[in-house]
Design an enzyme around this catalytic site. Structure first.
Site, PDB file in Angstrom:
ATOM      1  N   ILE A  20       0.831  -1.211   0.000  1.00  0.00           N
ATOM      2  CA  ILE A  20       0.000   0.000   0.000  1.00  0.00           C
ATOM      3  C   ILE A  20       0.868   1.264   0.000  1.00  0.00           C
ATOM      4  O   ILE A  20       0.543   2.252  -0.653  1.00  0.00           O
ATOM      5  CB  ILE A  20      -0.953  -0.007   1.222  1.00  0.00           C
ATOM      6  CG1 ILE A  20      -2.012  -1.087   1.021  1.00  0.00           C
ATOM      7  CG2 ILE A  20      -1.630   1.356   1.406  1.00  0.00           C
ATOM      8  CD1 ILE A  20      -2.875  -1.337   2.234  1.00  0.00           C
ATOM      9  N   TYR A 172      -0.199  -7.611  17.235  1.00  0.00           N
ATOM     10  CA  TYR A 172      -0.440  -6.801  16.037  1.00  0.00           C
ATOM     11  C   TYR A 172      -1.650  -5.886  16.256  1.00  0.00           C
ATOM     12  O   TYR A 172      -1.609  -4.688  15.978  1.00  0.00           O
ATOM     13  CB  TYR A 172      -0.668  -7.703  14.819  1.00  0.00           C
ATOM     14  CG  TYR A 172      -1.010  -6.931  13.557  1.00  0.00           C
ATOM     15  CD1 TYR A 172      -0.019  -6.257  12.845  1.00  0.00           C
ATOM     16  CD2 TYR A 172      -2.320  -6.847  13.092  1.00  0.00           C
ATOM     17  CE1 TYR A 172      -0.326  -5.522  11.707  1.00  0.00           C
ATOM     18  CE2 TYR A 172      -2.635  -6.117  11.952  1.00  0.00           C
ATOM     19  CZ  TYR A 172      -1.629  -5.459  11.265  1.00  0.00           C
ATOM     20  OH  TYR A 172      -1.933  -4.727  10.144  1.00  0.00           O
ATOM     21  N   THR A 200      -1.242  -7.810   0.313  1.00  0.00           N
ATOM     22  CA  THR A 200       0.121  -7.364   0.612  1.00  0.00           C
ATOM     23  C   THR A 200       0.751  -8.392   1.538  1.00  0.00           C
ATOM     24  O   THR A 200       0.142  -9.421   1.854  1.00  0.00           O
ATOM     25  CB  THR A 200       0.106  -5.997   1.345  1.00  0.00           C
ATOM     26  OG1 THR A 200      -0.462  -6.200   2.658  1.00  0.00           O
ATOM     27  CG2 THR A 200      -0.718  -4.962   0.594  1.00  0.00           C
TER      28      THR A 200
END
Length: 269
Positions: A20, A172, A200
Site C-alpha cells: 500500500i 499486532y 500485501t
C-alpha cells in the site's frame, strides 16, 4: 495530468517500498505531489524511487528517498532530523510502515516488542519530531494507516511488550489500536484509515485473498487531499467515516498512551 490540489504538496510516506505504501507514493506523485519515499534501507528506498520513475513515468525530481529501520529508534530520530533540516515544510505524513508480529515474542534493541515499536512507537516518535515541519496550513495532516483489527485489541498498560502472554495476533492488534488512538492526539491534525483487506505482505494476518494494494492506497490518497475535510481523530473504513473502537476516542486513553509512548521512546514530557 497533475491534480492541482496535490501539485504543491509535500508528503512523506513511510513503508513506501512495497504494498500500500508504494502504491500510495505512486498515486500521490501521479497527481503532482512531491513524495518523500521512506524505506527500511537506503537501497530499498532508492530502488522504489527508480521503479516509480521507470514504470509509472513519474519525474525523478518529485521523488526523494529516505531511509530508517523502525526497529531502531535512533534511525527514526535521524530520519526526522534529516527531513526537518532539508524541507521547509511537510504537508502530509502518511504513517504506513507496518509488519505482522512474528510467531515468537521478539524485542528490539530499544527494549520494545517489535510490532508495537515498528507499527506504532516509531510513528509516534516520528510524528512528534516532525511537528515543527508539519505545516499548520489548511489541509496539513497526518494519516495513520490502521486496521479494522484495532477493534479486537486492548492495550496492556502494565505489560505493553506482552512478555507475560504473547500472541502474534493480539500484539499486532494492540499496535493498530495504539495507532488509531494516537490519531485523536490534539497536538496534530490526524485521521486513521483501514484501507480494506489488501493483497500485501500483511494479508495472512487477515484472510486468504484481498483487493489490490492500489485499491487500498486510493483510500489513503483521498485523505491526503486538502480538498477532503477531516475531523481530528476521525476513523475511516475505506472511504466511509465510522466510529472507531470506543477506547480510541477517550481523552483519558489518549493521555495515557502518550505517557506510555513517551516513556518507551525515551522522550521526557
Amino acid at each position: 495530468m497533475p491534480d492541482s490540489t496535490l501539485s504543491s504538496r509535500t508528503v512523506l510516506v513511510t513503508g513506501a517500498t512495497s504494498g500500500i505504501g508504494y502504491e500510495t507514493a505512486r498515486q500521490l506523485a501521479e497527481r503532482g505531489a512531491t513524495v518523500l519515499v521512506h524505506g527500511r534501507t537506503a537501497e530499498e528506498a532508492q530502488a522504489a524511487t527508480d521503479r516509480l520513475v521507470a514504470t509509472a513515468g513519474i519525474q525523478a525530481a518529485q521523488l526523494h528517498p529516505y531511509a530508517a529501520d523502525f526497529s531502531h529508534l535512533e534511525e527514526v530520530e535521524m530520519l526526522a532530523r534529516s527531513i526537518v533540516s532539508t524541507r521547509q515544510h511537510l504537508d502530509v505524513l502518511v504513517n504506513n510502515a507496518g509488519m505482522a508480529a512474528p510467531e515468537r515474542h521478539t524485542v528490539t534493541a530499544d527494549g520494545n516488542e517489535i510490532a508495537f515499536q515498528v507499527n506504532f512507537l516509531a510513528h509516534y516518535l516520528l510524528t512528534c519530531l516532525l511537528e515543527p515541519a508539519l505545516t499548520s496550513d489548511p489541509g496539513g495532516r497526518v494519516v495513520n494507516v490502521s486496521s479494522a483489527l484495532h477493534r479486537t485489541a486492548s492495550i496492556q498498560w502494565s505489560d505493553p511488550n506482552r512478555a507475560r502472554s504473547y500472541s502474534r495476533l493480539a500484539a499486532y492488534a494492540q499496535s493498530q489500536l495504539a495507532l488509531t488512538v494516537f490519531a485523536a492526539d490534539p497536538r496534530v491534525t490526524a485521521v486513521s484509515v483501514h484501507p480494506g483487506v489488501c493483497d500485501t505482505a500483511l494479508l495472512p494476518v487477515y484472510a486468504h485473498k484481498g483487493v489490490s494494494p492500489a485499491e487500498g492506497a486510493a483510500h489513503v490518497v483521498r485523505l491526503c487531499d486538502p480538498a477532503v475535510e477531516i475531523v481530528n481523530g476521525a476513523y475511516y473504513d475505506r472511504d466511509a467515516r465510522i466510529a472507531p473502537a470506543p477506547a480510541a476516542t477517550e481523552d483519558r486513553t489518549v493521555k495515557r498512551l502518550n505517557k506510555l509512548a513517551d516513556l518507551l521512546v525515551g522522550r521526557s514530557a
